[in-house]
Scaffold this motif. Structure first.
Motif, PDB file in Angstrom:
ATOM      1  N   LEU A 146       0.826  -1.209   0.000  1.00 55.98           N
ATOM      2  CA  LEU A 146       0.000   0.000   0.000  1.00 55.98           C
ATOM      3  C   LEU A 146       0.860   1.259   0.000  1.00 55.98           C
ATOM      4  CD1 LEU A 146      -2.888  -1.083   2.403  1.00 55.98           C
ATOM      5  CD2 LEU A 146      -2.872  -1.060  -0.106  1.00 55.98           C
ATOM      6  N   GLU A 147       1.951   1.262   0.744  1.00 53.47           N
ATOM      7  CA  GLU A 147       2.856   2.416   0.756  1.00 53.47           C
ATOM      8  C   GLU A 147       3.462   2.631  -0.620  1.00 53.47           C
ATOM      9  OE1 GLU A 147       5.721   1.761   3.865  1.00 53.47           O
ATOM     10  OE2 GLU A 147       4.244   2.100   5.449  1.00 53.47           O
ATOM     11  N   ARG A 148       3.919   1.556  -1.231  1.00 55.59           N
ATOM     12  CA  ARG A 148       4.570   1.641  -2.551  1.00 55.59           C
ATOM     13  C   ARG A 148       3.617   2.180  -3.610  1.00 55.59           C
ATOM     14  NH1 ARG A 148       4.641  -2.411  -6.342  1.00 55.59           N
ATOM     15  NH2 ARG A 148       4.037  -3.946  -4.786  1.00 55.59           N
ATOM     16  N   LEU A 149       2.316   1.872  -3.477  1.00 50.87           N
ATOM     17  CA  LEU A 149       1.331   2.280  -4.476  1.00 50.87           C
ATOM     18  C   LEU A 149       0.614   3.589  -4.131  1.00 50.87           C
ATOM     19  CD1 LEU A 149      -0.112  -1.243  -5.297  1.00 50.87           C
ATOM     20  CD2 LEU A 149       1.569   0.084  -6.590  1.00 50.87           C
ATOM     21  N   GLY A 150       1.065   4.263  -3.067  1.00 52.59           N
ATOM     22  CA  GLY A 150       0.468   5.548  -2.695  1.00 52.59           C
ATOM     23  C   GLY A 150      -0.858   5.415  -1.980  1.00 52.59           C
ATOM     24  N   LEU A 151      -1.080   4.293  -1.316  1.00 52.01           N
ATOM     25  CA  LEU A 151      -2.353   4.036  -0.640  1.00 52.01           C
ATOM     26  C   LEU A 151      -2.195   3.854   0.864  1.00 52.01           C
ATOM     27  CD1 LEU A 151      -3.762   1.537  -3.291  1.00 52.01           C
ATOM     28  CD2 LEU A 151      -4.585   3.870  -2.847  1.00 52.01           C
ATOM     29  N   ALA A 152      -1.095   4.339   1.416  1.00 53.56           N
ATOM     30  CA  ALA A 152      -0.825   4.128   2.842  1.00 53.56           C
ATOM     31  C   ALA A 152      -1.880   4.762   3.741  1.00 53.56           C
ATOM     32  CB  ALA A 152       0.555   4.662   3.199  1.00 53.56           C
ATOM     33  N   GLY A 153      -2.540   5.822   3.306  1.00 51.67           N
ATOM     34  CA  GLY A 153      -3.494   6.516   4.162  1.00 51.67           C
ATOM     35  C   GLY A 153      -4.946   6.092   3.985  1.00 51.67           C
ATOM     36  N   VAL A 154      -5.209   5.093   3.153  1.00 49.52           N
ATOM     37  CA  VAL A 154      -6.605   4.716   2.920  1.00 49.52           C
ATOM     38  C   VAL A 154      -7.141   3.860   4.059  1.00 49.52           C
ATOM     39  CG1 VAL A 154      -6.341   4.822   0.402  1.00 49.52           C
ATOM     40  CG2 VAL A 154      -6.161   2.630   1.569  1.00 49.52           C
ATOM     41  N   ASP A 155      -8.446   3.734   4.081  1.00 49.24           N
ATOM     42  CA  ASP A 155      -9.155   2.908   5.058  1.00 49.24           C
ATOM     43  C   ASP A 155      -8.881   1.443   4.697  1.00 49.24           C
ATOM     44  OD1 ASP A 155     -10.927   2.040   6.993  1.00 49.24           O
ATOM     45  OD2 ASP A 155     -12.698   2.935   6.069  1.00 49.24           O
ATOM     46  N   ALA A 156      -7.986   0.780   5.445  1.00 50.98           N
ATOM     47  CA  ALA A 156      -7.553  -0.578   5.106  1.00 50.98           C
ATOM     48  C   ALA A 156      -7.905  -1.562   6.223  1.00 50.98           C
ATOM     49  CB  ALA A 156      -6.055  -0.601   4.840  1.00 50.98           C
ATOM     50  N   TRP A 157      -8.270  -2.764   5.797  1.00 50.46           N
ATOM     51  CA  TRP A 157      -8.674  -3.836   6.697  1.00 50.46           C
ATOM     52  C   TRP A 157      -8.017  -5.132   6.252  1.00 50.46           C
ATOM     53  CZ3 TRP A 157     -12.780  -2.920  10.346  1.00 50.46           C
ATOM     54  CH2 TRP A 157     -13.334  -1.638  10.280  1.00 50.46           C
ATOM     55  N   VAL A 158      -7.946  -6.089   7.164  1.00 45.84           N
ATOM     56  CA  VAL A 158      -7.419  -7.410   6.841  1.00 45.84           C
ATOM     57  C   VAL A 158      -8.321  -8.463   7.501  1.00 45.84           C
ATOM     58  CG1 VAL A 158      -5.806  -7.397   8.807  1.00 45.84           C
ATOM     59  CG2 VAL A 158      -5.401  -8.927   6.855  1.00 45.84           C
ATOM     60  N   PHE A 159      -8.641  -9.523   6.749  1.00 46.97           N
ATOM     61  CA  PHE A 159      -9.469 -10.604   7.284  1.00 46.97           C
ATOM     62  C   PHE A 159      -8.889 -11.085   8.604  1.00 46.97           C
ATOM     63  CE2 PHE A 159     -12.035 -12.829   3.690  1.00 46.97           C
ATOM     64  CZ  PHE A 159     -12.638 -11.644   3.358  1.00 46.97           C
ATOM     65  N   ASP A 160      -9.767 -11.263   9.582  1.00 43.55           N
ATOM     66  CA  ASP A 160      -9.332 -11.724  10.900  1.00 43.55           C
ATOM     67  C   ASP A 160     -10.319 -12.764  11.422  1.00 43.55           C
ATOM     68  OD1 ASP A 160      -7.859 -11.993  13.181  1.00 43.55           O
ATOM     69  OD2 ASP A 160      -8.587 -10.154  14.117  1.00 43.55           O
ATOM     70  N   ASP A 161     -10.305 -13.911  10.780  1.00 42.68           N
ATOM     71  CA  ASP A 161     -11.163 -15.024  11.180  1.00 42.68           C
ATOM     72  C   ASP A 161     -10.479 -16.290  10.686  1.00 42.68           C
ATOM     73  OD1 ASP A 161     -13.268 -17.064  11.199  1.00 42.68           O
ATOM     74  OD2 ASP A 161     -14.669 -15.398  11.483  1.00 42.68           O
ATOM     75  N   PRO A 162     -10.383 -17.310  11.528  1.00 41.73           N
ATOM     76  CA  PRO A 162      -9.735 -18.547  11.079  1.00 41.73           C
ATOM     77  C   PRO A 162     -10.511 -19.243   9.956  1.00 41.73           C
ATOM     78  CG  PRO A 162     -10.676 -18.838  13.264  1.00 41.73           C
ATOM     79  CD  PRO A 162     -10.807 -17.380  12.918  1.00 41.73           C
ATOM     80  N   ILE A 163     -11.774 -18.862   9.765  1.00 38.13           N
ATOM     81  CA  ILE A 163     -12.589 -19.427   8.685  1.00 38.13           C
ATOM     82  C   ILE A 163     -12.987 -18.276   7.764  1.00 38.13           C
ATOM     83  CG2 ILE A 163     -14.654 -20.762   8.098  1.00 38.13           C
ATOM     84  CD1 ILE A 163     -14.479 -21.930  10.971  1.00 38.13           C
ATOM     85  N   PRO A 164     -12.166 -17.978   6.744  1.00 35.99           N
ATOM     86  CA  PRO A 164     -12.426 -16.821   5.892  1.00 35.99           C
ATOM     87  C   PRO A 164     -13.765 -16.888   5.150  1.00 35.99           C
ATOM     88  CG  PRO A 164     -10.600 -18.128   5.026  1.00 35.99           C
ATOM     89  CD  PRO A 164     -10.960 -18.698   6.349  1.00 35.99           C
ATOM     90  N   GLU A 165     -14.291 -18.075   4.963  1.00 36.33           N
ATOM     91  CA  GLU A 165     -15.597 -18.213   4.300  1.00 36.33           C
ATOM     92  C   GLU A 165     -16.684 -17.441   5.054  1.00 36.33           C
ATOM     93  OE1 GLU A 165     -12.917 -21.393   3.101  1.00 36.33           O
ATOM     94  OE2 GLU A 165     -13.602 -20.783   5.080  1.00 36.33           O
ATOM     95  N   ARG A 166     -16.570 -17.369   6.379  1.00 39.14           N
ATOM     96  CA  ARG A 166     -17.549 -16.602   7.164  1.00 39.14           C
ATOM     97  C   ARG A 166     -17.525 -15.129   6.782  1.00 39.14           C
ATOM     98  NH1 ARG A 166     -16.889 -19.553  12.852  1.00 39.14           N
ATOM     99  NH2 ARG A 166     -14.747 -18.905  12.613  1.00 39.14           N
TER     100      ARG A 166
END
Length: 162
Positions: A94-114
């Protein structure tokens, strides 16, 4: 050894729900509701991507980075369908592409299908996948790369093309 310790600390922070400035926040089953509430009455883009599993995602993120430079306040939410262990690679991308300041999230569930089901029961994990929300939060799903022409048209429709 130090790199592993730092990775473990960052993964623990991501899992704990505490995100440092510039760090992706943990995306859980109720996160989409919180995102939609934050953008109530306003259009926004929800883009699902992966630093680990999606070569096409980088082209789309590059496009978003270009538009973020020319459209201050681009209403962009990036949700990585990766685990918190990939946060360092995500941050670097994200930093390299100029997106460091955007609203960013990462999946946080052991079962990503949920999480995929919470976003869209019709989504089976193909990436990139983007949802274009209008001000009334009617959304259009875009499977595959969004493309510059489609993004420009959406920005014009939403009166965000300044």
């Amino acid at each position: 050894m130090i790199a592993r310790i730092l990775l473990a600390i960052m993964a623990a922070l991501a899992c704990s729900g505490v995100a440092r400035a510039g760090e992706p926040a943990p995306f859980t089953a109720d996160s989409l509701e919180r995102i939609e509430a934050r953008y109530a009455g306003r259009p926004f883009i929800l883009s699902l991507w992966s630093v680990n599993e999606c070569s096409y995602c980088i082209a789309e993120l590059t496009l978003f980075g270009k538009f973020a430079r020319t459209h201050r306040g681009l209403p962009l939410v990036l949700v990585a369908a990766d685990s918190p262990a990939y946060v360092p690679a995500m941050r670097q991308t994200l930093e390299r592409l100029g997106l460091a300041g955007v609203d960013a999230w990462v999946f946080d569930d052991p079962i990503p299908e949920r999480l995929r089901h919470a976003i869209d029961p019709a989504w089976y994990g193909e990436l990139p996948r983007t949802y274009l929300y209008d001000a009334r939060h009617r959304r259009q799903a875009v499977v595959g790369e969004l493309g510059e022409r489609r993004l420009r048209a959406w920005l014009r429709e939403q009166r965000l093309d300044h």
